[in-house]
Motif scaffolding. Structure first.
Motif, PDB file in Angstrom:
ATOM      1  N   GLU A 148       0.835  -1.208   0.000  1.00 29.26           N
ATOM      2  CA  GLU A 148       0.000   0.000   0.000  1.00 29.26           C
ATOM      3  C   GLU A 148       0.868   1.256   0.000  1.00 29.26           C
TER       4      GLU A 148
ATOM      5  N   HIS B 242     -14.107  18.493  14.352  1.00 31.08           N
ATOM      6  CA  HIS B 242     -12.738  18.552  13.821  1.00 31.08           C
ATOM      7  C   HIS B 242     -12.342  19.977  13.421  1.00 31.08           C
TER       8      HIS B 242
ATOM      9  N   ILE C 250      -5.821   8.710   7.297  1.00 29.33           N
ATOM     10  CA  ILE C 250      -6.991   8.848   6.426  1.00 29.33           C
ATOM     11  C   ILE C 250      -8.249   8.904   7.294  1.00 29.33           C
TER      12      ILE C 250
ATOM     13  N   CYS D  56     -11.987  11.764   8.009  1.00 32.22           N
ATOM     14  CA  CYS D  56     -12.370  13.189   8.025  1.00 32.22           C
ATOM     15  C   CYS D  56     -11.332  13.949   8.825  1.00 32.22           C
ATOM     16  N   SER D  57     -10.975  13.397   9.983  1.00 34.63           N
ATOM     17  CA  SER D  57      -9.989  14.038  10.852  1.00 34.63           C
ATOM     18  C   SER D  57      -8.658  14.228  10.120  1.00 34.63           C
TER      19      SER D  57
ATOM     20  N   HIS E 120      -4.081   5.074   5.628  1.00 34.19           N
ATOM     21  CA  HIS E 120      -4.908   4.858   6.818  1.00 34.19           C
ATOM     22  C   HIS E 120      -4.124   4.193   7.943  1.00 34.19           C
TER      23      HIS E 120
ATOM     24  N   GLY F 155      -7.530  10.021  13.522  1.00 30.04           N
ATOM     25  CA  GLY F 155      -8.880   9.803  14.029  1.00 30.04           C
ATOM     26  C   GLY F 155      -8.891   8.576  14.922  1.00 30.04           C
ATOM     27  N   ASP F 156     -10.037   8.301  15.495  1.00 29.84           N
ATOM     28  CA  ASP F 156     -10.124   7.134  16.382  1.00 29.84           C
ATOM     29  C   ASP F 156     -10.065   5.844  15.578  1.00 29.84           C
ATOM     30  N   GLY F 157     -10.596   5.863  14.353  1.00 27.99           N
ATOM     31  CA  GLY F 157     -10.445   4.691  13.495  1.00 27.99           C
ATOM     32  C   GLY F 157      -8.992   4.547  13.093  1.00 27.99           C
ATOM     33  N   ASP F 158      -8.414   5.653  12.704  1.00 21.99           N
ATOM     34  CA  ASP F 158      -7.041   5.703  12.222  1.00 21.99           C
ATOM     35  C   ASP F 158      -6.040   5.250  13.288  1.00 21.99           C
TER      36      ASP F 158
ATOM     37  N   ASN G  40     -14.178  10.948  17.530  1.00 25.10           N
ATOM     38  CA  ASN G  40     -15.640  11.097  17.460  1.00 25.10           C
ATOM     39  C   ASN G  40     -16.358   9.772  17.717  1.00 25.10           C
TER      40      ASN G  40
ATOM     41  N   CYS H 183     -16.508   7.179  16.069  1.00 29.49           N
ATOM     42  CA  CYS H 183     -17.067   6.508  14.889  1.00 29.49           C
ATOM     43  C   CYS H 183     -16.157   6.731  13.687  1.00 29.49           C
TER      44      CYS H 183
ATOM     45  N   GLY I 294     -16.127   8.515  10.625  1.00 32.99           N
ATOM     46  CA  GLY I 294     -16.887   9.547   9.927  1.00 32.99           C
ATOM     47  C   GLY I 294     -16.878   9.333   8.425  1.00 32.99           C
ATOM     48  N   LEU I 295     -15.709   9.253   7.861  1.00 36.44           N
ATOM     49  CA  LEU I 295     -15.584   9.282   6.397  1.00 36.44           C
ATOM     50  C   LEU I 295     -16.246   8.094   5.705  1.00 36.44           C
ATOM     51  N   THR I 296     -16.322   6.950   6.404  1.00 40.50           N
ATOM     52  CA  THR I 296     -16.995   5.816   5.775  1.00 40.50           C
ATOM     53  C   THR I 296     -18.446   5.679   6.262  1.00 40.50           C
TER      54      THR I 296
HETATM   55  C1  LIG Z   1      -6.474   0.521   3.974  1.00 39.84           C
HETATM   56  C2  LIG Z   1      -7.751   1.264   4.082  1.00 39.84           C
HETATM   57  N1  LIG Z   1      -8.834   0.641   4.570  1.00 39.84           N
HETATM   58  C3  LIG Z   1     -10.008   1.315   4.659  1.00 39.84           C
HETATM   59  C4  LIG Z   1     -10.095   2.611   4.254  1.00 39.84           C
HETATM   60  C5  LIG Z   1     -11.433   3.302   4.314  1.00 39.84           C
HETATM   61  N2  LIG Z   1     -11.502   4.325   5.372  1.00 39.84           N
HETATM   62  C6  LIG Z   1     -11.329   5.623   5.098  1.00 39.84           C
HETATM   63  S1  LIG Z   1     -11.501   6.608   6.427  1.00 39.84           S
HETATM   64  C7  LIG Z   1     -11.870   5.303   7.412  1.00 39.84           C
HETATM   65  C8  LIG Z   1     -12.218   5.478   8.860  1.00 39.84           C
HETATM   66  C9  LIG Z   1     -11.818   6.765   9.421  1.00 39.84           C
HETATM   67  O1  LIG Z   1     -12.228   6.845  10.734  1.00 39.84           O
HETATM   68  P1  LIG Z   1     -11.507   7.825  11.716  1.00 39.84           P
HETATM   69  O2  LIG Z   1     -10.060   7.620  11.681  1.00 39.84           O
HETATM   70  O3  LIG Z   1     -12.160   7.719  13.027  1.00 39.84           O
HETATM   71  O4  LIG Z   1     -11.738   9.260  11.064  1.00 39.84           O
HETATM   72  P2  LIG Z   1     -13.030  10.164  11.066  1.00 39.84           P
HETATM   73  O5  LIG Z   1     -13.506  10.145   9.669  1.00 39.84           O
HETATM   74  O6  LIG Z   1     -14.004   9.605  12.025  1.00 39.84           O
HETATM   75  O7  LIG Z   1     -12.517  11.492  11.485  1.00 39.84           O
HETATM   76  C10 LIG Z   1     -11.825   4.124   6.680  1.00 39.84           C
HETATM   77  C11 LIG Z   1     -12.120   2.803   7.269  1.00 39.84           C
HETATM   78  C12 LIG Z   1      -8.935   3.216   3.749  1.00 39.84           C
HETATM   79  N3  LIG Z   1      -8.901   4.478   3.332  1.00 39.84           N
HETATM   80  N4  LIG Z   1      -7.795   2.533   3.679  1.00 39.84           N
END
Ligand SMILES: Cc1ncc(C[n+]2csc(CCOP(=O)(O)OP(=O)(O)O)c2C)c(N)n1
Ligand code: SF4
Ligand SMILES: [Mg+2]
Lengths: 635, 350
Positions: free
Chosen positions: A316, B38, B65, B67-68, B86, B110-113, B139, B141, B143-145
């Motif tokens: 990636e 954000h 990756i 919204c954050s 990401h 982000g929290d996902g990140d 947040n 959650c 956000g972006l997905t």
């Molecule tokens: C390798 C990979 N898997 C999945 C995604 C899809 N993806 C984009 S943003 C995201 C989640 C972001 O969540 P978070 O970090 O909490 O940010 P938020 O949008 O909530 O600020 C995902 C799963 C991606 N971009 N790259």
């Protein structure tokens, strides 16, 4: 189980059909790993090398730390044939565990040196092999008290025996011991003593030397003996790498170890004693390549080394670096895949996964070193290329090249040479641009070669900053999903990739037509790369001697330059030699140059051991038989 | 959302010590949803950098990756930025920092990140004590997905689709503390009073400074059942103490009542004043912080403020003994050993 004693296994007089000859032989050492045999076996190889005779040593080892069989094989070849050769002339059989199989590898008329302290299993006895029994354990028990010493010196003693049997100059060995224990002089005398024990024992008990033996020559010139990975690590020091991120994986680990070793010697700031380099052992290969990307983005030269599984994890990020146009130097020391495959066996099987590493339309630049000298040169050059082209450059080494010592031309460096840092604007150039009324655009193709100007973070208070991203952007690095902008950018990247062809190491033409002229109507070519070089060139010689004359082209980089296209179109058929199952380089040639697949014939070896000339010859002959070719009749 | 940007600059817009206005620290227009937490964090970063008089181009802003992770486009337009892949911002920042130790690094995630795909890199950058400010815009959650639960979504928190979360959340501040982070704080995007001084202190801290900023997602996670909504956090927030930050060069003029204020002097000489700390809380004691986080969690409260600081941290460069000059500034003369040395290396290989 019937066994024989020492007296039964004859130390008989040599027979007429025993293998004979000077400076053309394969000596194979069968050991158990973790017993300290490696340095003794190295000493043997180096002694022959110091006697001016070309050698090619290879380690064959399991993915294990202690207790499993390992082998060390040295091909001695006055003709300079340094690929692997099947068949063993002299076997040093130190591992009872593997002995049955080891014995089978000995050529008829060959020799087998073994420890006869205990009687040999009769089933291991072959009529056509000369058994040379030396009571190694007994000698060690008598001479040494410490169990570890008994183990270690056993290895040195058999080297002493070999020296007598193969006519290796004893003074060369004692010099080597002196060099090896420089600074630890206490160890010199005991090692020389152990050599003496073996040497004298052999002289007393056998007709020395054997009919197959070594004789001093002047055939190695100013060559050096070094592993590809050491050369790569040194090349990174000379090439100006300052940041290395890495994660351990065989067979690449010793690249970073070498970089660290040389950097600790050559890269300490004289004023402060601090390091002019930084090495970070990452949590995985994703982080390793991430660190490299971050460092290169920020203006340092940075690299990482890994093997196939690591390249998969980096995929990636390699796409990000390709698309965001960040220089990266990645060393892939290939091993047998897929998955964990045979981690300590060699292959050239990451060609496709590296060339097209990552999702989307990506193409990566590959370099194919064949020798330690090329590992050094190409690694140093890779930093220039990566920065000039602002893209990843992957050095495709392999286990055979990386972990074995190879005889190689010495390293050279031109002190006039400066690093090519590529197209980078500094603060003054940004000012000038503004004075000229021009706007800085990170992705503006000003020169028409697809390569744009970048700036390093921290350059100028209000000019030249831009946002690096893996998403599409316009020429000013502003986010956009506009289809036309996207396509224009992708086409520019393609243009840049084509611009690379002129900058990369060009293929080398090797023709055996001086031996016999090539028939115009039957022009055959061989394409090969990396560690298939020695075996392929040996095979070409053998085939030419049989009247099958062909041209060879050793590829050194991807994308392929015009010469490759010309070579293929100038020949009626082209054999492609490689060490993988799927003929990956061939696919790349077919795919990238739009070659008629029928024209490219597979010559493959992928059992994990380095390819041999015999394999190449036989596959080429097979093809010829099938094709019923007139010009390639078997002689 | 979109709004019209004005080029108008008031002639009297205040400038900082370096003569920059706040505008010099702004970025492109945000494309996030109106009211997204954000954006408030971006604005706090702008204030913090402006007030600290950091030269904008001496900051590098990096993200993963989400919204954050998009937000670095919306602040510090004169700084280089890197929106990477990401969950991998930490490794990019590590490499960048190794290459040039002289810049200020702001990592946004982000929290996902950070708590899912990037948990490994988060853990390792913390334990290496990389000199950076690491902000998680939390947040609860993705956000972006479009609003899936994340690993920080609180237990029993109900998302917009009415689904309640059944898994234990990961508390990143708690984790950072356990991993040896040398500066750990939590804040709320709606509390600029607290967030800006925390960011300033974090940037002065020479080591890994982590701020978990609760940042409501108005589109997917700002509903009554959510525990990361504006209302919930406003009602359940308790601060360890209120804080003032005084950068190194500034003279300390304000007088504080003795006994009510704790003074924390950072490595670079700047000072944090902590007022009215909660009972028994010690900002220099990891265990105290961990206990306080847990106690508040059990009471259904969110503990914010500075949780822990080590005022004499040993950062990654100290550990690996890197030269003081940025490695990226070294040239052939200090990098390339030359042909003479190569000759002697050749000799040693014969
Ligand atoms: C390798 C990979 N898997 C999945 C995604 C899809 N993806 C984009 S943003 C995201 C989640 C972001 O969540 P978070 O970090 O909490 O940010 P938020 O949008 O909530 O600020 C995902 C799963 C991606 N971009 N790259
Ligand atoms: S989806 Fe949520 S996190 Fe993303 S911009 Fe909108 S409010 Fe912010
Ligand atoms: Mg989120």
């Amino acid at each position: 189980m019937s066994q024989v004693t020492l007296s039964q296994v004859s130390t008989r007089k040599l027979r007429s059909d025993d293998i004979s000859g000077v400076n053309e032989l394969v000596v194979r050492f069968a050991n158990t790993n973790g017993t300290g045999s490696a340095s003794a076996n190295n000493m043997f190889a180096k002694a022959v090398f110091r006697m001016g005779v070309p050698i090619s040593p290879k380690n064959i080892f399991p993915s294990n730390i202690q207790g499993l069989p390992t082998w060390y094989e040295v091909r001695v070849s006055e003709k300079g044939h340094l690929g692997r050769r099947e068949g063993v002339d002299v076997l040093v059989a130190m591992n009872p565990q593997s002995m049955a199989k080891d014995v089978e590898m000995v050529l008829p008329g060959g020799y087998l040196l073994y420890d006869n302290t205990k009687p040999l299993d009769l089933r291991l006895i072959r009529e056509d092999v000369t058994y040379i029994g030396v009571p190694l354990t007994e000698i060690c028990l008598r001479e040494y008290q410490d169990p570890r010493q008994r183990q270690l010196f056993k290895n040195i003693i058999y080297i002493g025996c070999l020296a007598a049997l193969l006519d290796i100059e004893f003074s060369v060995l004692t010099d080597l011991v002196g060099d090896q224990f420089k600074g630890k002089e206490k160890l010199v005398a005991p090692n020389v003593h152990a050599l003496e024990l073996g040497y004298q024992y052999a002289r007393r008990n056998f007709d020395c030397p054997l009919k197959v033996r070594v004789e001093r020559r002047d055939l190695v010139g100013d060559s050096i003996l070094v592993s590809g990975n050491s050369a790569t690590g040194l090349g990174a020091v000379y090439g100006g790498a300052t940041v290395a991120g890495w994660y351990p994986i065989t067979p690449s680990t010793s690249v970073i170890e070498a970089f660290e070793k040389y950097a600790r010697r050559l890269r300490i700031d004289p004023g402060t004693g601090k390091n002019n380099f930084a090495i970070a052992q990452a949590e995985d290969e994703l982080a390793a390549i991430g660190m490299v990307i971050g460092a290169c983005w920020n203006g340092a030269r940075s690299f990482t080394a890994t093997s196939g599984p690591g390249v998969s994890l980096m995929s990636e990020f390699l796409g990000l670096a390709y698309f965001a146009e960040v220089p990266v130097v990645l060393v892939d020391v290939q091993r047998a895949g897929p998955s964990t495959g045979m981690p300590t066996r060699t292959q050239q099987s990451d060609i496709t996964s590296a060339a097209y590493a990552s999702h989307g339309d990506t193409k990566q630049i590959l370099l194919f070193p064949s020798t330690p000298r090329e590992c050094f040169d190409m690694t140093a050059q890779a930093f220039d290329l990566a920065e000039r082209l602002q893209t990843p450059v992957i050095i495709m080494s392999d286990l055979d090249l990386g972990m074995n010592d190879h005889m190689s031309a010495p390293f050279e460096w031109d002190d006039e040479r400066t690093y090519d840092r590529g197209k980078v604007f500094d603060a003054e150039q940004l000012e000038q641009l503004a004075r000229d009324g021009k706007r800085f655009g990170r992705y503006l193709d000003v020169d028409g070669d697809g390569i744009c100007y970048r700036t390093y973070p921290g350059t100028h208070p209000n000019k030249g900053a831009f946002f690096t991203r893996g998403t599409s952007r316009d020429k000013y690095a502003i986010y956009t999903e506009d289809g036309d902008e996207y396509v224009a950018n992708m086409e520019r990247l393609q243009r840049k990739f084509n611009s690379a062809k002129k900058l990369l190491p060009q293929p080398l033409l090797k023709t055996s037509s001086e031996v016999a002229p090539i028939q115009e109507s039957e022009r055959y070519g061989v394409i090969y790369f990396g560690t298939s070089d020695a075996a392929t060139e040996e095979a070409m010689e053998q085939l030419a001697a049989d009247g099958m004359v062909m041209d060879g082209l050793r590829l050194r980089a991807f994308p392929f330059s015009r010469e490759v296209e010309t070579f293929i179109s100038d020949h009626n058929r082209v054999f492609v030699v490689e060490q993988n199952r799927d003929a990956q380089l061939r696919s790349l040639l077919v795919n990238e140059l739009e070659i008629d697949p029928k024209k490219l014939l597979r010559v493959l070896n992928y059992d994990g051991s380095p390819i041999t000339a015999a394999t190449i010859c036989s596959k080429i002959r097979q093809h010829c038989a099938q094709q019923g070719s007139a010009g390639l009749r078997q002689a | 959302m979109s709004y019209i940007i004005t080029n108008f600059r008031h002639p009297l817009s205040p400038t900082n010590k370096l003569g920059f206005t706040r505008k010099d620290y702004e970025g492109a227009l945000s494309t996030l949803c109106a009211g997204c937490g954000h954006d408030s964090i971006s604005s706090a970063i702008i204030s913090a950098c402006f007030e600290m008089s950091i030269e904008p181009h001496r900051v590098a802003k990096l993200s993963g990756i989400g919204c954050s992770s998009k937000t670095p486009t919306y602040f510090l337009g004169n700084s280089h930025g890197f929106n990477s892949v990401h969950g991998r911002m930490p490794s990019i920042t590590t490499g960048a920092n190794l290459a040039n130790r002289d810049l200020t690094y702001i990592g946004v995630s982000g929290d996902g990140d950070s708590a899912s795909i990037g948990l490994g890199q988060f853990a390792h950058v913390a334990r290496r004590n990389l000199n950076m400010l690491y902000i998680v815009e939390n947040n609860g959650c993705y956000g972006l997905t479009k609003g899936q639960n994340s690993a920080t979504t609180d237990l029993d928190s109900v998302n917009k689709s009415g689904v309640s979360n059944t898994f234990e959340p990961i508390d990143l501040a708690n984790l950072a503390l356990q991993l040896g982070a040398t500066f750990v704080a939590r804040s709320f995007s709606g509390d600029k009073q607290q967030l800006v001084p925390l960011m300033k202190a974090a940037m002065s801290h020479r080591g890994f400074a982590f701020i978990d900023v609760i940042s409501p997602c108005v589109t997917f996670n700002n509903n009554p059942g959510s525990k990361k909504s504006y209302d919930f956090v406003r009602e359940h927030q308790e601060a360890t103490s209120s804080i003032d930050f005084v950068p190194m060069e500034k003279e300390i003029t304000t007088q504080y009542d003795p006994g009510t204020t704790q003074e924390v002097t950072l490595h670079d000489g700047s000072v944090i004043h902590l007022h009215k700390a909660i009972e028994g809380f010690n900002v220099h004691d990891r265990r105290s912080a961990l206990r306080a986080i847990k106690d508040h969690q059990e009471r259904g409260e969110v503990l914010t403020g500075l949780l822990y600081v080590d005022t004499d941290p040993v950062d990654l460069h100290d550990v690996i003994n890197t030269t003081h000059k940025p490695l990226s500034s070294l040239t052939e003369s200090s990098l390339c050993p030359g042909s003479g040395m190569l000759k002697s290396i050749n000799d040693s290989l014969r």
